[in-house]
Design a protein around this motif. Structure first.
Motif, PDB file in Angstrom:
ATOM      1  N   LEU A 243       0.827  -1.211   0.000  1.00  0.00           N
ATOM      2  CA  LEU A 243       0.000   0.000   0.000  1.00  0.00           C
ATOM      3  C   LEU A 243       0.860   1.260   0.000  1.00  0.00           C
ATOM      4  CD1 LEU A 243      -2.853  -1.050   2.463  1.00  0.00           C
ATOM      5  CD2 LEU A 243      -2.928  -0.936  -0.041  1.00  0.00           C
ATOM      6  N   ALA A 244       1.934   1.245   0.783  1.00  0.00           N
ATOM      7  CA  ALA A 244       2.830   2.408   0.804  1.00  0.00           C
ATOM      8  C   ALA A 244       3.510   2.589  -0.550  1.00  0.00           C
ATOM      9  CB  ALA A 244       3.875   2.234   1.909  1.00  0.00           C
ATOM     10  N   GLY A 245       3.975   1.493  -1.122  1.00  0.00           N
ATOM     11  CA  GLY A 245       4.653   1.565  -2.412  1.00  0.00           C
ATOM     12  C   GLY A 245       3.751   2.012  -3.541  1.00  0.00           C
ATOM     13  N   SER A 246       2.453   1.726  -3.410  1.00  0.00           N
ATOM     14  CA  SER A 246       1.527   2.042  -4.497  1.00  0.00           C
ATOM     15  C   SER A 246       1.113   3.511  -4.543  1.00  0.00           C
ATOM     16  CB  SER A 246       0.274   1.163  -4.387  1.00  0.00           C
ATOM     17  OG  SER A 246      -0.468   1.480  -3.226  1.00  0.00           O
ATOM     18  N   VAL A 247       1.526   4.280  -3.539  1.00  0.00           N
ATOM     19  CA  VAL A 247       1.248   5.726  -3.565  1.00  0.00           C
ATOM     20  C   VAL A 247       2.222   6.381  -4.540  1.00  0.00           C
ATOM     21  CG1 VAL A 247       1.147   7.851  -2.225  1.00  0.00           C
ATOM     22  CG2 VAL A 247       0.441   5.687  -1.182  1.00  0.00           C
TER      23      VAL A 247
ATOM     24  N   ILE B  64       6.920  -3.725  -5.518  1.00  0.00           N
ATOM     25  CA  ILE B  64       5.833  -4.261  -6.343  1.00  0.00           C
ATOM     26  C   ILE B  64       4.660  -3.285  -6.364  1.00  0.00           C
ATOM     27  CG2 ILE B  64       4.099  -6.100  -6.481  1.00  0.00           C
ATOM     28  CD1 ILE B  64       6.268  -8.025  -5.451  1.00  0.00           C
ATOM     29  N   GLY B  65       4.375  -2.674  -5.207  1.00  0.00           N
ATOM     30  CA  GLY B  65       3.286  -1.702  -5.148  1.00  0.00           C
ATOM     31  C   GLY B  65       3.541  -0.504  -6.050  1.00  0.00           C
ATOM     32  N   HIS B  66       4.798  -0.059  -6.109  1.00  0.00           N
ATOM     33  CA  HIS B  66       5.129   1.058  -6.999  1.00  0.00           C
ATOM     34  C   HIS B  66       4.951   0.662  -8.467  1.00  0.00           C
ATOM     35  CE1 HIS B  66       7.151   4.657  -8.492  1.00  0.00           C
ATOM     36  NE2 HIS B  66       7.781   3.852  -9.325  1.00  0.00           N
ATOM     37  N   CYS B  67       5.372  -0.532  -8.798  1.00  0.00           N
ATOM     38  CA  CYS B  67       5.297  -0.987 -10.192  1.00  0.00           C
ATOM     39  C   CYS B  67       3.887  -1.364 -10.612  1.00  0.00           C
ATOM     40  CB  CYS B  67       6.215  -2.190 -10.388  1.00  0.00           C
ATOM     41  SG  CYS B  67       7.971  -1.837 -10.193  1.00  0.00           S
ATOM     42  N   PHE B  68       3.108  -1.890  -9.665  1.00  0.00           N
ATOM     43  CA  PHE B  68       1.755  -2.371  -9.977  1.00  0.00           C
ATOM     44  C   PHE B  68       0.758  -1.847  -8.946  1.00  0.00           C
ATOM     45  CE2 PHE B  68       4.920  -5.609 -11.164  1.00  0.00           C
ATOM     46  CZ  PHE B  68       4.737  -5.639 -12.537  1.00  0.00           C
ATOM     47  N   PRO B  69       0.524  -0.526  -8.913  1.00  0.00           N
ATOM     48  CA  PRO B  69      -0.367   0.062  -7.907  1.00  0.00           C
ATOM     49  C   PRO B  69      -1.839  -0.207  -8.199  1.00  0.00           C
ATOM     50  CG  PRO B  69       0.382   1.745  -9.424  1.00  0.00           C
ATOM     51  CD  PRO B  69       1.114   0.490  -9.798  1.00  0.00           C
ATOM     52  N   VAL B  70      -2.552  -0.652  -7.190  1.00  0.00           N
ATOM     53  CA  VAL B  70      -3.968  -0.956  -7.374  1.00  0.00           C
ATOM     54  C   VAL B  70      -4.755   0.287  -7.760  1.00  0.00           C
ATOM     55  CG1 VAL B  70      -4.465  -0.614  -4.910  1.00  0.00           C
ATOM     56  CG2 VAL B  70      -5.969  -2.083  -6.304  1.00  0.00           C
ATOM     57  N   TRP B  71      -4.320   1.460  -7.269  1.00  0.00           N
ATOM     58  CA  TRP B  71      -5.049   2.710  -7.539  1.00  0.00           C
ATOM     59  C   TRP B  71      -4.946   3.144  -8.999  1.00  0.00           C
ATOM     60  CZ3 TRP B  71      -6.517   2.206  -2.791  1.00  0.00           C
ATOM     61  CH2 TRP B  71      -5.605   1.944  -1.773  1.00  0.00           C
ATOM     62  N   LEU B  72      -3.945   2.654  -9.711  1.00  0.00           N
ATOM     63  CA  LEU B  72      -3.726   3.072 -11.100  1.00  0.00           C
ATOM     64  C   LEU B  72      -3.898   1.906 -12.068  1.00  0.00           C
ATOM     65  CD1 LEU B  72      -0.590   5.366 -10.569  1.00  0.00           C
ATOM     66  CD2 LEU B  72      -2.982   6.068 -10.822  1.00  0.00           C
ATOM     67  N   GLY B  73      -4.763   0.981 -11.710  1.00  0.00           N
ATOM     68  CA  GLY B  73      -5.016  -0.152 -12.591  1.00  0.00           C
ATOM     69  C   GLY B  73      -3.812  -1.054 -12.766  1.00  0.00           C
TER      70      GLY B  73
ATOM     71  N   THR C  55      12.529   3.742  -6.073  1.00  0.00           N
ATOM     72  CA  THR C  55      12.179   2.925  -4.915  1.00  0.00           C
ATOM     73  C   THR C  55      13.264   1.894  -4.643  1.00  0.00           C
ATOM     74  OG1 THR C  55       9.840   3.225  -5.450  1.00  0.00           O
ATOM     75  CG2 THR C  55      10.375   1.470  -3.901  1.00  0.00           C
ATOM     76  N   TYR C  56      13.830   1.356  -5.693  1.00  0.00           N
ATOM     77  CA  TYR C  56      14.939   0.400  -5.585  1.00  0.00           C
ATOM     78  C   TYR C  56      16.129   1.029  -4.859  1.00  0.00           C
ATOM     79  CZ  TYR C  56      18.900  -2.394  -7.377  1.00  0.00           C
ATOM     80  OH  TYR C  56      20.053  -3.142  -7.505  1.00  0.00           O
ATOM     81  N   PHE C  57      16.496   2.243  -5.247  1.00  0.00           N
ATOM     82  CA  PHE C  57      17.616   2.918  -4.602  1.00  0.00           C
ATOM     83  C   PHE C  57      17.315   3.238  -3.143  1.00  0.00           C
ATOM     84  CE2 PHE C  57      19.009   3.966  -9.004  1.00  0.00           C
ATOM     85  CZ  PHE C  57      20.290   3.449  -8.904  1.00  0.00           C
ATOM     86  N   GLY C  58      16.080   3.646  -2.867  1.00  0.00           N
ATOM     87  CA  GLY C  58      15.700   3.914  -1.487  1.00  0.00           C
ATOM     88  C   GLY C  58      15.833   2.685  -0.612  1.00  0.00           C
ATOM     89  N   ILE C  59      15.421   1.549  -1.141  1.00  0.00           N
ATOM     90  CA  ILE C  59      15.529   0.286  -0.404  1.00  0.00           C
ATOM     91  C   ILE C  59      16.991  -0.061  -0.152  1.00  0.00           C
ATOM     92  CG2 ILE C  59      15.162  -2.214  -0.556  1.00  0.00           C
ATOM     93  CD1 ILE C  59      12.539  -1.538  -2.102  1.00  0.00           C
ATOM     94  N   LEU C  60      17.818   0.041  -1.187  1.00  0.00           N
ATOM     95  CA  LEU C  60      19.235  -0.303  -1.033  1.00  0.00           C
ATOM     96  C   LEU C  60      19.922   0.583  -0.002  1.00  0.00           C
ATOM     97  CD1 LEU C  60      20.503  -0.981  -4.671  1.00  0.00           C
ATOM     98  CD2 LEU C  60      19.906  -2.644  -2.907  1.00  0.00           C
ATOM     99  N   LEU C  61      19.627   1.884  -0.020  1.00  0.00           N
ATOM    100  CA  LEU C  61      20.241   2.803   0.936  1.00  0.00           C
ATOM    101  C   LEU C  61      19.810   2.479   2.367  1.00  0.00           C
ATOM    102  CD1 LEU C  61      19.929   6.089  -1.124  1.00  0.00           C
ATOM    103  CD2 LEU C  61      22.080   5.068  -0.342  1.00  0.00           C
ATOM    104  N   ALA C  62      18.562   2.025   2.529  1.00  0.00           N
ATOM    105  CA  ALA C  62      18.077   1.656   3.860  1.00  0.00           C
ATOM    106  C   ALA C  62      18.677   0.336   4.325  1.00  0.00           C
ATOM    107  CB  ALA C  62      16.551   1.572   3.851  1.00  0.00           C
ATOM    108  N   VAL C  63      18.805  -0.589   3.408  1.00  0.00           N
ATOM    109  CA  VAL C  63      19.362  -1.906   3.735  1.00  0.00           C
ATOM    110  C   VAL C  63      20.816  -1.792   4.164  1.00  0.00           C
ATOM    111  CG1 VAL C  63      20.081  -4.100   2.718  1.00  0.00           C
ATOM    112  CG2 VAL C  63      17.790  -3.236   2.279  1.00  0.00           C
ATOM    113  N   ASN C  64      21.595  -1.071   3.356  1.00  0.00           N
ATOM    114  CA  ASN C  64      23.025  -0.925   3.613  1.00  0.00           C
ATOM    115  C   ASN C  64      23.498   0.310   2.855  1.00  0.00           C
ATOM    116  OD1 ASN C  64      25.966  -1.202   3.054  1.00  0.00           O
ATOM    117  ND2 ASN C  64      25.753  -3.132   4.161  1.00  0.00           N
ATOM    118  N   TRP C  65      23.801   1.388   3.594  1.00  0.00           N
ATOM    119  CA  TRP C  65      24.078   2.648   2.915  1.00  0.00           C
ATOM    120  C   TRP C  65      25.296   2.576   1.999  1.00  0.00           C
ATOM    121  CZ3 TRP C  65      28.673   5.197   3.615  1.00  0.00           C
ATOM    122  CH2 TRP C  65      29.422   4.891   4.749  1.00  0.00           C
ATOM    123  N   GLN C  66      26.286   1.717   2.368  1.00  0.00           N
ATOM    124  CA  GLN C  66      27.458   1.588   1.493  1.00  0.00           C
ATOM    125  C   GLN C  66      27.078   0.986   0.144  1.00  0.00           C
ATOM    126  OE1 GLN C  66      27.324   0.424   4.708  1.00  0.00           O
ATOM    127  NE2 GLN C  66      29.328   0.606   5.711  1.00  0.00           N
ATOM    128  N   ILE C  67      26.269  -0.071   0.200  1.00  0.00           N
ATOM    129  CA  ILE C  67      25.809  -0.701  -1.039  1.00  0.00           C
ATOM    130  C   ILE C  67      24.925   0.272  -1.817  1.00  0.00           C
ATOM    131  CG2 ILE C  67      24.351  -2.526  -1.986  1.00  0.00           C
ATOM    132  CD1 ILE C  67      25.425  -4.337   0.259  1.00  0.00           C
TER     133      ILE C  67
END
Length: 202
Positions: free
Chosen positions: A20-24, A97-106, A115-127
């Motif tokens: 749901l968060a990703g689909s916004v 997945i929510g960003h790529c396939f949001p229910v609100w936008l069909g 979103t991918y970069f945000g995830i990587l920075l949160a997982v491990n900032w060096q990576i």
């Protein structure tokens, strides 16, 4: 058994929260607020920062990039703090997945790169910084955002396997696979020489 049921319930809850968060869509919200028009009718019709840039509004593109990156990072960090590492990884994957396939936008969303970069920075900032560096170098040399994303996604699972214990390898591999799936059209255009370069309005 109760512990197992409870674990599945927590993981399922964070999967739903992540999706749901990703689909916004930051791009669609900002385009409306800043009167940029309907992103579906501009450039590639995509809702991401690269297409927002085609409106000529660099501020909107930058804000879209930050918004889409932040939602992936926030979901991951929240799930890690409030639940577990497994929940964090599932929440991050579902945010993508929510960003790529949001229910609100069909179910027709973005390519997921920010979103991918945000995830990587949160997982491990060096990576995350290594991923940003790879993207910037490829984008600067080729001026193809899509190619930069593909090269980055392809290299990061190898980087994770090399400099960590591999605990994030499967998440990075899953994200890599999804990025390639979302960029199939771009891959064809890159092969045909018809892909739009960064900053072009076409």
């Amino acid at each position: 058994m109760p512990d197992l049921v409870s674990t599945y319930a927590v993981l399922s809850l964070w999967a739903v929260i992540g999706y749901l968060a990703g689909s916004v869509s930051g791009g669609m919200i900002l385009a409306r607020v800043m009167n940029l028009g309907n992103l579906r009718d501009i450039g590639s019709g995509n809702i991401g920062a690269t297409n927002v840039l085609r409106t000529g509004n660099k501020k909107a593109a930058a804000l879209t990039l930050l918004f889409d990156a932040a939602k992936g990072a926030i979901v991951f960090l929240a799930a890690r703090a409030l639940a577990s590492e497994d929940a964090a990884q599932i929440a991050a994957l579902m945010a993508f997945i929510g960003h790529c396939f949001p229910v609100w936008l069909g179910f027709k969303g973005g390519k997921g790169v920010a979103t991918y970069f945000g995830i990587l920075l949160a997982v491990n900032w060096q990576i995350g910084l290594i991923a940003c560096a790879i993207w910037l170098v490829v984008a600067a040399v080729t001026r193809y955002s899509s190619l930069a994303a593909l090269v980055t996604a392809g290299w990061i699972p190898l980087v994770i396997g090399f400099i960590t214990n591999g605990e994030m390898f499967f998440l990075s591999a899953a994200l890599c696979f999804l990025i390639f799936v979302r960029h199939l059209g771009n891959i064809k255009r890159l092969r045909d020489g018809t892909e739009t370069k960064i900053g072009a309005k076409a």
